[in-house]
Design a protein around this motif. Structure first.
Motif, PDB file in Angstrom:
ATOM      1  N   PRO A  95       0.809  -1.236   0.000  1.00 36.65           N
ATOM      2  CA  PRO A  95       0.000   0.000   0.000  1.00 36.65           C
ATOM      3  C   PRO A  95       0.836   1.277   0.000  1.00 36.65           C
ATOM      4  O   PRO A  95       0.506   2.236  -0.705  1.00 36.65           O
ATOM      5  N   GLU A  96       1.916   1.313   0.756  1.00 35.37           N
ATOM      6  CA  GLU A  96       2.731   2.520   0.836  1.00 35.37           C
ATOM      7  C   GLU A  96       3.330   2.867  -0.527  1.00 35.37           C
ATOM      8  O   GLU A  96       3.310   4.032  -0.962  1.00 35.37           O
ATOM      9  N   GLU A  97       3.858   1.846  -1.222  1.00 36.40           N
ATOM     10  CA  GLU A  97       4.435   2.087  -2.541  1.00 36.40           C
ATOM     11  C   GLU A  97       3.353   2.484  -3.535  1.00 36.40           C
ATOM     12  O   GLU A  97       3.547   3.380  -4.369  1.00 36.40           O
ATOM     13  N   ARG A  98       2.205   1.846  -3.432  1.00 34.20           N
ATOM     14  CA  ARG A  98       1.093   2.146  -4.336  1.00 34.20           C
ATOM     15  C   ARG A  98       0.651   3.605  -4.189  1.00 34.20           C
ATOM     16  O   ARG A  98       0.466   4.311  -5.176  1.00 34.20           O
ATOM     17  N   GLU A  99       0.522   4.041  -2.929  1.00 39.19           N
ATOM     18  CA  GLU A  99       0.083   5.412  -2.691  1.00 39.19           C
ATOM     19  C   GLU A  99       1.113   6.423  -3.176  1.00 39.19           C
ATOM     20  O   GLU A  99       0.757   7.488  -3.696  1.00 39.19           O
ATOM     21  N   HIS A 100       2.394   6.097  -3.023  1.00 38.19           N
ATOM     22  CA  HIS A 100       3.413   7.012  -3.542  1.00 38.19           C
ATOM     23  C   HIS A 100       3.312   7.111  -5.054  1.00 38.19           C
ATOM     24  O   HIS A 100       3.431   8.209  -5.622  1.00 38.19           O
TER      25      HIS A 100
ATOM     26  N   LEU B 268       2.734  10.441  -7.228  1.00 36.98           N
ATOM     27  CA  LEU B 268       3.663  10.865  -8.276  1.00 36.98           C
ATOM     28  C   LEU B 268       2.943  11.025  -9.611  1.00 36.98           C
ATOM     29  O   LEU B 268       3.179  12.000 -10.341  1.00 36.98           O
ATOM     30  N   ILE B 269       2.066  10.092  -9.940  1.00 38.75           N
ATOM     31  CA  ILE B 269       1.302  10.179 -11.185  1.00 38.75           C
ATOM     32  C   ILE B 269       0.441  11.437 -11.182  1.00 38.75           C
ATOM     33  O   ILE B 269       0.361  12.170 -12.179  1.00 38.75           O
ATOM     34  N   THR B 270      -0.212  11.710 -10.051  1.00 37.89           N
ATOM     35  CA  THR B 270      -1.041  12.901  -9.927  1.00 37.89           C
ATOM     36  C   THR B 270      -0.203  14.162 -10.140  1.00 37.89           C
ATOM     37  O   THR B 270      -0.575  15.068 -10.902  1.00 37.89           O
TER      38      THR B 270
ATOM     39  N   PRO C 282      -7.679   6.153  -7.532  1.00 43.57           N
ATOM     40  CA  PRO C 282      -8.131   7.087  -6.495  1.00 43.57           C
ATOM     41  C   PRO C 282      -8.651   8.379  -7.113  1.00 43.57           C
ATOM     42  O   PRO C 282      -8.278   8.745  -8.230  1.00 43.57           O
ATOM     43  N   GLU C 283      -9.482   9.075  -6.374  1.00 43.50           N
ATOM     44  CA  GLU C 283     -10.109  10.287  -6.893  1.00 43.50           C
ATOM     45  C   GLU C 283      -9.082  11.324  -7.323  1.00 43.50           C
ATOM     46  O   GLU C 283      -9.255  11.981  -8.353  1.00 43.50           O
ATOM     47  N   ARG C 284      -7.997  11.479  -6.568  1.00 43.39           N
ATOM     48  CA  ARG C 284      -7.006  12.502  -6.908  1.00 43.39           C
ATOM     49  C   ARG C 284      -6.352  12.221  -8.263  1.00 43.39           C
ATOM     50  O   ARG C 284      -6.022  13.145  -9.005  1.00 43.39           O
ATOM     51  N   VAL C 285      -6.182  10.929  -8.585  1.00 41.49           N
ATOM     52  CA  VAL C 285      -5.592  10.573  -9.877  1.00 41.49           C
ATOM     53  C   VAL C 285      -6.605  10.847 -10.995  1.00 41.49           C
ATOM     54  O   VAL C 285      -6.259  11.396 -12.046  1.00 41.49           O
TER      55      VAL C 285
END
Length: 306
Positions: free
Chosen positions: A86-91, A95-97, A126-129
């Motif tokens: 999860p931590e790597e996924r969220e990073h 970064l993509i965002t 995720p919504e931000r992406v």
């Protein structure tokens, strides 16, 4: 001193590669592999590797614009990537965002008239992406010089399976005759994707597999594939030019094969109805033949057009 000499050697080799190239692929798809291994070798964490890789991505767009590549598809986040910690996924999502918004506002993107689009199952993001995707697409919607497709939550097999299910439902409902299902029907059932078939797939990091990436658009077009060992953050313009050289050699080989098949048909069929079409193919691809073979087919080619 050694670094200076290396730069001189690289510059000379780059000029040599450029001189060898006479054809450029229209659509290049890139599997940006090796970010985590690069970071591990440097003593950093996965986030450091992904950020270093993002810098290479920016350079790639400059190279494509310079060389006349019309479309680039980046494998940014696959469906399999959801299985990462999860931590790597969220990073990665952060970064993509960040990069989508940064690219959408960058003068270099607008000067080069780059159109940014996302392909894949964006509902899983995720919504931000999703908001960053909408922003980048809206900011660059009017451009058409260079298309940049960012594959997010993308999986080629899932895409094909969804298309097959949609067609099967139409057949079961009596809305489509099974005999009418052809390549056009499948393409129409696929989600909106790249605007062109893939000419060249580049994969960095040493693995020799295409990892479920654009199977319909690449395999159907018999795309050239270039595997190389540098991790994505280490990928250089020289490596990219080598990939294009691979495409050029494959394209020339394909043209020679078409010409030889056409010649065999012309000689074998004589006055058959297929002869005019074979002769047209031969005229089109004769320049791909070695000089000795080309001279030998001139009589066949110069027959009156049918």
């Amino acid at each position: 001193m050694r670094t200076y000499l290396r730069r001189l050697a690289d510059a000379a080799y780059e000029r040599l590669l450029r001189a060898e190239l006479s054809e450029t692929p229209s659509h290049v798809a890139v599997i940006q592999d090796g970010n985590r291994r690069y970071a591990d070798r440097q003593g950093g964490d996965a986030a450091d590797g992904h950020r270093a890789g993002a810098q290479t991505t920016e350079q790639l767009l400059d190279w494509c614009d310079e060389l006349g590549v019309r479309e680039v598809t980046l494998y940014a986040f696959s469906t399999e990537n959801f299985e990462r910690p999860p931590e790597e996924r969220e990073h990665l999502f952060d970064l993509i965002t960040e990069k989508l918004r940064e690219f959408a506002d960058a003068d270099r993107v607008h000067d080069a008239e780059v159109r940014i689009r996302a392909i894949g199952d964006r509902d899983r993001l995720p919504e931000r992406v999703r908001e960053a995707v909408d922003y980048a697409e809206a900011r660059t919607r009017e451009y058409d010089r260079l298309h940049l497709n960012v594959a997010l939550a993308y999986g080629g097999r899932a895409e094909l399976l969804g298309a097959a299910r949609d067609i099967a439902r139409e057949v079961a409902a009596g809305e489509r005759d099974p005999g009418e299902v052809d390549t056009g029907a499948v393409e129409a059932a696929l989600p909106e994707g790249p605007t062109r078939d893939v000419d060249l797939i580049v994969r960095t990091g040493g693995d020799e597999r295409t990892s479920n990436f654009l199977p319909w658009q690449a395999n159907g077009n018999e795309a050239a594939v270039y595997f190389c060992t540098p991790y994505w953050p280490e990928f250089r313009k020289i490596d990219f030019l080598r990939g294009i050289r691979t495409y050029q050699h494959r394209e020339q080989s394909w043209r020679r094969t078409r010409a030889r098949r056409a010649l065999a048909l012309v000689r074998a069929l004589g006055g058959d109805a297929e002869t005019p079409r074979a002769r047209r193919v031969l005229r089109r691809f004769r320049d791909a033949l070695p000089s000795g073979e080309r001279e030998a087919v001139e009589e066949e080619v110069e027959q009156p057009a049918d």
